[in-house]
Design a protein around this motif. Structure first.
Motif, PDB file in Angstrom:
ATOM      1  N   THR A 181      37.324  55.782  46.465  1.00 19.15           N
ATOM      2  CA  THR A 181      36.024  55.411  45.907  1.00 19.15           C
ATOM      3  C   THR A 181      36.120  55.186  44.402  1.00 19.15           C
ATOM      4  N   TRP A 182      36.775  56.096  43.704  1.00 16.68           N
ATOM      5  CA  TRP A 182      36.891  55.976  42.250  1.00 16.68           C
ATOM      6  C   TRP A 182      37.699  54.759  41.835  1.00 16.68           C
ATOM      7  N   ALA A 183      38.707  54.389  42.634  1.00 15.63           N
ATOM      8  CA  ALA A 183      39.489  53.191  42.308  1.00 15.63           C
ATOM      9  C   ALA A 183      38.581  51.960  42.271  1.00 15.63           C
ATOM     10  N   LEU A 184      37.611  51.911  43.172  1.00 20.35           N
ATOM     11  CA  LEU A 184      36.643  50.820  43.181  1.00 20.35           C
ATOM     12  C   LEU A 184      35.725  50.893  41.956  1.00 20.35           C
ATOM     13  N   GLU A 185      35.214  52.077  41.693  1.00 18.28           N
ATOM     14  CA  GLU A 185      34.229  52.238  40.621  1.00 18.28           C
ATOM     15  C   GLU A 185      34.818  52.041  39.228  1.00 18.28           C
ATOM     16  N   LEU A 186      36.113  52.338  39.061  1.00 16.89           N
ATOM     17  CA  LEU A 186      36.719  52.330  37.730  1.00 16.89           C
ATOM     18  C   LEU A 186      37.603  51.114  37.462  1.00 16.89           C
ATOM     19  N   LYS A 187      37.670  50.212  38.423  1.00 15.30           N
ATOM     20  CA  LYS A 187      38.533  49.044  38.261  1.00 15.30           C
ATOM     21  C   LYS A 187      38.159  48.225  37.029  1.00 15.30           C
ATOM     22  N   ARG A 188      36.871  47.992  36.837  1.00 15.70           N
ATOM     23  CA  ARG A 188      36.448  47.166  35.711  1.00 15.70           C
ATOM     24  C   ARG A 188      36.819  47.796  34.372  1.00 15.70           C
ATOM     25  N   ALA A 189      36.866  49.130  34.327  1.00 11.72           N
ATOM     26  CA  ALA A 189      37.210  49.834  33.084  1.00 11.72           C
ATOM     27  C   ALA A 189      38.720  49.881  32.850  1.00 11.72           C
ATOM     28  N   GLY A 190      39.507  49.414  33.814  1.00 11.13           N
ATOM     29  CA  GLY A 190      40.958  49.440  33.665  1.00 11.13           C
ATOM     30  C   GLY A 190      41.566  50.806  33.878  1.00 11.13           C
ATOM     31  N   ILE A 191      40.810  51.712  34.510  1.00 11.69           N
ATOM     32  CA  ILE A 191      41.287  53.068  34.784  1.00 11.69           C
ATOM     33  C   ILE A 191      41.830  53.106  36.212  1.00 11.69           C
ATOM     34  N   THR A 192      43.077  53.508  36.372  1.00 10.83           N
ATOM     35  CA  THR A 192      43.652  53.613  37.713  1.00 10.83           C
ATOM     36  C   THR A 192      43.479  55.026  38.247  1.00 10.83           C
TER      37      THR A 192
END
Length: 305
Positions: free
Chosen positions: A168-179
């Motif tokens: 879930t977090w990978a989806l939510e944080l993709k735009r921020a460039g956070i893996t």
């Protein structure tokens, strides 16, 4: 690969796997916030990193409460000026079968593993997003969370939940460039030391000797140091394109675990009533039912204990 200038938090890093992760991150150039519930253990971990030329500070606090997550992020920023990497490793065990497991047994394990991962990641990514840091989050899972294990209702639930949050977090944080990734380690730890099947491998590791090839290759069972390289890689710029994954590692073996997918599908006009299921379920799905738990091959001659 260099982590020079990066700052990392590793929870539950006073000993064992967590300590190996911290030492490897520091060896690669990162400054590290070590965390443990025991002050002397945390101090010893910091000393081991500093003795090797690295930089570290300690936060002595139990993982789970939001207050601890805030202390960890504050320590990183106040001591080293920023935060780039979070490794959520802290955990406890309260093993017993379902009908003997108390509320406290369940709540303690879920609070540290699952809630502790949630609160620490939430605090870390809040900082990273506010400061436009393309950060790295590595959450530690377990084969138990992937396959189940006798006597570990609480631990299995927490570890499976961590992998669900990672996706879930990978989806939510993709735009921020956070893996965000999960690592599934298989290594000699305090838990595996109690399992007779692994005795020869654990004893070799404790003696500073090489583990038998059967364990390292056939079972993918190794040392804490075998896992640490993957942690450092996922924390690096080289892994910027890797996110939302559950990656297993141990001994000589590296694996990418699949996301849950349907293994068989059947359709019936009008839907699946009880009578339809009774008539056709075994024919449609009997050969596709999935196994649970892990099974291991017999130990070779000479490795039995």
């Amino acid at each position: 690969m260099s982590l020079d200038g990066k700052v990392a938090i590793v929870t539950g890093s006073g000993r064992g796997l967590g300590l190996a992760y911290s030492q490897e991150l520091a060896r690669r150039g990162a400054s590290v916030v070590v965390n443990d519930v025991d002050e002397q253990t945390a101090a010893d971990a910091v000393a081991s990193i500093e003795a090797a030329g690295g930089k570290a500070v300690a936060v002595v606090a139990p993982v789970g409460p939001t207050e601890t997550a805030r202390k960890l992020v504050a320590a990183a920023v106040e001591s080293f000026g920023r935060l780039d990497i979070l490794v959520t490793n802290a955990g406890v065990l309260r093993d017993t079968v379902l009908w003997k497991m108390s509320d406290d047994d369940f709540d303690t394990v879920v609070n540290v593993h699952l809630r502790g991962t949630f609160t620490c990641v939430r605090e870390a990514v809040t900082y990273m997003r506010e400061h436009e840091v393309a950060g790295r989050i590595v959450c530690i899972g377990s084969p138990t969370g992937q396959r189940g294990n006798f006597g570990q209702t609480n631990y299995a639930a927490a570890k499976a939940g961590i992998v669900g949050m990672v996706r879930t977090w990978a989806l939510e944080l993709k735009r921020a460039g956070i893996t965000v990734n999960a690592v599934i380690p298989v290594a000699a730890t305090a838990m595996t030391a109690t399992v007779p099947y692994f005795a020869a491998a654990v004893e070799a590791d404790a003696a500073g000797e090489a583990m038998p090839a059967f364990f390292r290759h056939d079972l993918g069972f190794g040392t804490s140091d075998d896992v640490a390289g993957l942690i450092a890689y996922l924390a690096s710029d080289a892994a910027a394109g890797v996110t939302g994954q559950a990656i297993g590692i141990g001994g000589d073996r590296l694996q990418v675990w699949s996301h849950p997918e349907a293994v068989a599908t059947a359709y019936r006009d009008g839907g699946w009533s009880y009578d339809a299921l009774d008539a056709d379920f075994t024919a449609e799905f009997g050969g596709q039912l999935q196994t649970v738990g892990e099974t291991f091959p017999p130990l070779p001659d000479g490795l039995q204990r």
